[in-house]
Design a protein around this motif. Sequence first.
Motif, PDB file in Angstrom:
ATOM      1  N   PRO A  44       0.775  -1.532  -0.555  1.00 47.07           N
ATOM      2  CA  PRO A  44       0.114  -0.358  -0.065  1.00 47.07           C
ATOM      3  C   PRO A  44       1.313   1.269   0.082  1.00 47.07           C
ATOM      4  CG  PRO A  44      -0.240  -0.549   1.917  1.00 47.07           C
ATOM      5  CD  PRO A  44       0.778  -1.801   1.028  1.00 47.07           C
ATOM      6  N   ALA A  45       0.522   1.870   0.153  1.00 47.38           N
ATOM      7  CA  ALA A  45       0.778   3.874  -0.358  1.00 47.38           C
ATOM      8  C   ALA A  45       1.093   3.899   1.697  1.00 47.38           C
ATOM      9  CB  ALA A  45       0.210   4.968  -0.333  1.00 47.38           C
ATOM     10  N   THR A  46       2.613   4.365   1.670  1.00 45.95           N
ATOM     11  CA  THR A  46       3.761   4.554   2.729  1.00 45.95           C
ATOM     12  C   THR A  46       3.469   5.903   3.265  1.00 45.95           C
ATOM     13  OG1 THR A  46       5.160   3.335   2.033  1.00 45.95           O
ATOM     14  CG2 THR A  46       5.600   5.221   3.672  1.00 45.95           C
ATOM     15  N   ILE A  47       2.127   5.780   4.272  1.00 42.64           N
ATOM     16  CA  ILE A  47       1.875   7.296   4.175  1.00 42.64           C
ATOM     17  C   ILE A  47       2.246   8.030   5.728  1.00 42.64           C
ATOM     18  CG2 ILE A  47      -0.818   8.346   4.661  1.00 42.64           C
ATOM     19  CD1 ILE A  47      -1.451   6.596   2.288  1.00 42.64           C
ATOM     20  N   ASN A  48       2.348   8.832   6.843  1.00 45.82           N
ATOM     21  CA  ASN A  48       3.349   9.252   7.793  1.00 45.82           C
ATOM     22  C   ASN A  48       2.437  10.164   8.405  1.00 45.82           C
ATOM     23  OD1 ASN A  48       6.020   8.439   6.452  1.00 45.82           O
ATOM     24  ND2 ASN A  48       6.458  10.407   5.180  1.00 45.82           N
ATOM     25  N   THR A  49       2.136  10.270   9.126  1.00 44.82           N
ATOM     26  CA  THR A  49       0.943  11.193   9.628  1.00 44.82           C
ATOM     27  C   THR A  49       1.855  12.550  10.496  1.00 44.82           C
ATOM     28  OG1 THR A  49       1.908   9.517  12.325  1.00 44.82           O
ATOM     29  CG2 THR A  49      -0.009   8.655  11.371  1.00 44.82           C
ATOM     30  N   ALA A  50       0.635  13.123  10.662  1.00 38.31           N
ATOM     31  CA  ALA A  50       1.675  14.803  10.778  1.00 38.31           C
ATOM     32  C   ALA A  50       2.372  15.088  11.568  1.00 38.31           C
ATOM     33  CB  ALA A  50      -0.189  15.499  11.378  1.00 38.31           C
ATOM     34  N   GLU A  51       1.568  14.478  13.276  1.00 38.54           N
ATOM     35  CA  GLU A  51       2.169  14.905  14.196  1.00 38.54           C
ATOM     36  C   GLU A  51       3.724  14.283  14.584  1.00 38.54           C
ATOM     37  OE1 GLU A  51       1.036  14.470  19.039  1.00 38.54           O
ATOM     38  OE2 GLU A  51      -0.649  14.066  18.093  1.00 38.54           O
ATOM     39  N   ALA A  52       3.955  13.103  14.189  1.00 39.51           N
ATOM     40  CA  ALA A  52       5.108  12.147  14.235  1.00 39.51           C
ATOM     41  C   ALA A  52       6.160  12.908  13.074  1.00 39.51           C
ATOM     42  CB  ALA A  52       4.957  10.887  14.192  1.00 39.51           C
ATOM     43  N   THR A  53       5.782  13.257  12.030  1.00 43.85           N
ATOM     44  CA  THR A  53       6.429  13.965  11.269  1.00 43.85           C
ATOM     45  C   THR A  53       7.019  15.175  11.488  1.00 43.85           C
ATOM     46  OG1 THR A  53       5.127  12.764   9.355  1.00 43.85           O
ATOM     47  CG2 THR A  53       6.488  14.195   8.393  1.00 43.85           C
ATOM     48  N   ALA A  54       6.037  16.200  11.833  1.00 43.75           N
ATOM     49  CA  ALA A  54       6.168  17.110  12.397  1.00 43.75           C
ATOM     50  C   ALA A  54       7.500  17.021  13.846  1.00 43.75           C
ATOM     51  CB  ALA A  54       5.526  18.351  13.092  1.00 43.75           C
ATOM     52  N   PHE A  55       7.230  15.837  14.209  1.00 43.59           N
ATOM     53  CA  PHE A  55       8.395  15.919  15.568  1.00 43.59           C
ATOM     54  C   PHE A  55       9.385  15.260  14.756  1.00 43.59           C
ATOM     55  CE2 PHE A  55      10.297  12.226  18.256  1.00 43.59           C
ATOM     56  CZ  PHE A  55      11.065  13.753  18.963  1.00 43.59           C
ATOM     57  N   ALA A  56       9.468  14.425  14.147  1.00 49.02           N
ATOM     58  CA  ALA A  56      10.657  13.570  13.181  1.00 49.02           C
ATOM     59  C   ALA A  56      11.537  15.058  12.706  1.00 49.02           C
ATOM     60  CB  ALA A  56      10.613  12.535  12.054  1.00 49.02           C
ATOM     61  N   LEU A  57      10.810  15.680  11.945  1.00 53.11           N
ATOM     62  CA  LEU A  57      11.450  17.087  11.293  1.00 53.11           C
ATOM     63  C   LEU A  57      12.289  17.949  12.099  1.00 53.11           C
ATOM     64  CD1 LEU A  57       8.883  17.659   8.546  1.00 53.11           C
ATOM     65  CD2 LEU A  57      11.297  16.877   8.264  1.00 53.11           C
ATOM     66  N   VAL A  66      16.911  20.397   6.214  1.00 53.00           N
ATOM     67  CA  VAL A  66      16.032  19.467   6.402  1.00 53.00           C
ATOM     68  C   VAL A  66      15.109  20.502   5.498  1.00 53.00           C
ATOM     69  CG1 VAL A  66      14.042  19.075   7.510  1.00 53.00           C
ATOM     70  CG2 VAL A  66      16.304  19.193   8.145  1.00 53.00           C
ATOM     71  N   ASP A  67      14.375  18.839   4.693  1.00 53.11           N
ATOM     72  CA  ASP A  67      12.983  19.527   3.341  1.00 53.11           C
ATOM     73  C   ASP A  67      11.560  19.021   3.884  1.00 53.11           C
ATOM     74  OD1 ASP A  67      11.056  19.953   1.356  1.00 53.11           O
ATOM     75  OD2 ASP A  67      12.133  18.934  -0.158  1.00 53.11           O
ATOM     76  N   GLY A  68      10.810  19.846   4.716  1.00 53.94           N
ATOM     77  CA  GLY A  68       9.980  18.921   5.352  1.00 53.94           C
ATOM     78  C   GLY A  68       8.227  18.878   4.360  1.00 53.94           C
ATOM     79  N   ALA A  69       8.893  19.263   2.748  1.00 56.63           N
ATOM     80  CA  ALA A  69       7.537  19.410   2.121  1.00 56.63           C
ATOM     81  C   ALA A  69       8.043  19.250   0.963  1.00 56.63           C
ATOM     82  CB  ALA A  69       6.938  20.406   2.098  1.00 56.63           C
ATOM     83  N   MET A  70       8.433  17.546   0.385  1.00 57.82           N
ATOM     84  CA  MET A  70       9.789  16.712  -0.270  1.00 57.82           C
ATOM     85  C   MET A  70       8.418  16.247  -1.519  1.00 57.82           C
ATOM     86  SD  MET A  70      10.692  12.732   0.446  1.00 57.82           S
ATOM     87  CE  MET A  70      10.758  12.564  -0.804  1.00 57.82           C
ATOM     88  N   VAL A  71       8.426  15.790  -2.557  1.00 57.96           N
ATOM     89  CA  VAL A  71       7.185  15.323  -3.959  1.00 57.96           C
ATOM     90  C   VAL A  71       7.393  14.339  -2.905  1.00 57.96           C
ATOM     91  CG1 VAL A  71       7.267  15.677  -5.926  1.00 57.96           C
ATOM     92  CG2 VAL A  71       7.806  17.177  -5.193  1.00 57.96           C
ATOM     93  N   ARG A  72       6.113  13.569  -3.547  1.00 57.83           N
ATOM     94  CA  ARG A  72       6.586  12.139  -3.301  1.00 57.83           C
ATOM     95  C   ARG A  72       6.523  11.254  -4.048  1.00 57.83           C
ATOM     96  NH1 ARG A  72      -0.430  12.732  -2.697  1.00 57.83           N
ATOM     97  NH2 ARG A  72      -0.704  12.447  -4.331  1.00 57.83           N
TER      98      ARG A  72
END
Length: 387
Positions: A297-310, A322-328
Amino acid sequence: MPVVNRIADFAEDMTAWRRWLHRNPELGFDLRKTAAFVAQKLRDFGVDELHQGIAQTGMVAIINGQSSGPTIGLRADMDALPIHEETGVDHASETPGAMHACGHDGHTTMLLGAARYLAETRRFNGRVALIFQPAEENGGGGQVMVDEGIMDRFDISQVFGIHNAPELPEGTIHTNAGAVMAAVDEFRVTVNGVGGHAAYPQDCVDPIPALVAMVQGFDTIVAHNNRPVDDLVVKVTQIHTGTANNVTPPDAWFSGTVRTFDPAVQEMVIARMNALVSGTAAAFGVRADLAYENGYPATINTAEATAFALDVARDVVGPDRVDGAMVRMMGAEDFSYMLNARPGCYLFLGQGGTAFCHHPAYDFNDAVAPIGASFFARLVERALPVR
Ligand SMILES: [Zn+2]
Ligand SMILES: [Zn+2]
């Protein structure tokens, strides 16, 4: 705050581990030497628990922090590819026809580096579950580990993983909140006619014109049926038929790949394929069958965990790297099954202009391994702070 000093101190060890793994590539679920190497290192580092034999050669190691708390899952894939290496480096594959052409040797090394540091320092509360999985390239080892219950068994609350990215600048970290990699499906169409002497077409039902019409029909799906703002790949990649120039073959088949992010697009593609196959078969008087198989299936990051990881990534490599808006990406990844089971984030670590993944000249860039290990280590220390 750059790379963790203690990890930078043992960067040479990490390079040695990575090159050992690179010289000894193994495929799919059959990673006996690789798993034994990883398990021995984890024991040497003093992890508290080591659970082997999950998804055959996968394993989960637990490191306890200073007091109880949630469990963070960190994942690396360990498998290589059936490609004959052409790098010419000293640490090239010693197994003909197999090579670490996707950098999973580097991913394993980065997680081992984090394991060594975390087991040594333990500046966190709660627990870390280090997930080493087989069969990412083919076989869905990540799905098997989830099916075998690792998320509940080890009480994992969030999961994080890293893939190297040859096309991105060295030491940069990229991802986005939401879908980062596509769902990958496969299809195969079999066309049955009536074979015979090529000089007597009136006595045959040639499957080839029907197959060609179907392939051309499939090529219209992206251009004519898909909403242009919805990402979609429909690609015929194999055609097989025939044995001689004077024989009309009795059957033929073609196959390929479909990449999507949206289940509605996936359904549209399947419906169009069925219509094209059955309609074309009727027009040409052949029998035809579509086999459509859903893959990762598609790999889908969750918003909160992504903000923290970034935020952690900015700590480790600096905000401008750091680029938090990469093109999928239209590639796929079986970490998707872990992200379907738990919140978390998948990130990409720039390698800086090496050959692309799955190319025989690819080699993981050892210079970025301490960055990946530091990212994992900081992520744990910040997610599970000592009070
Ligand atoms: Zn790969
Ligand atoms: Zn990979």
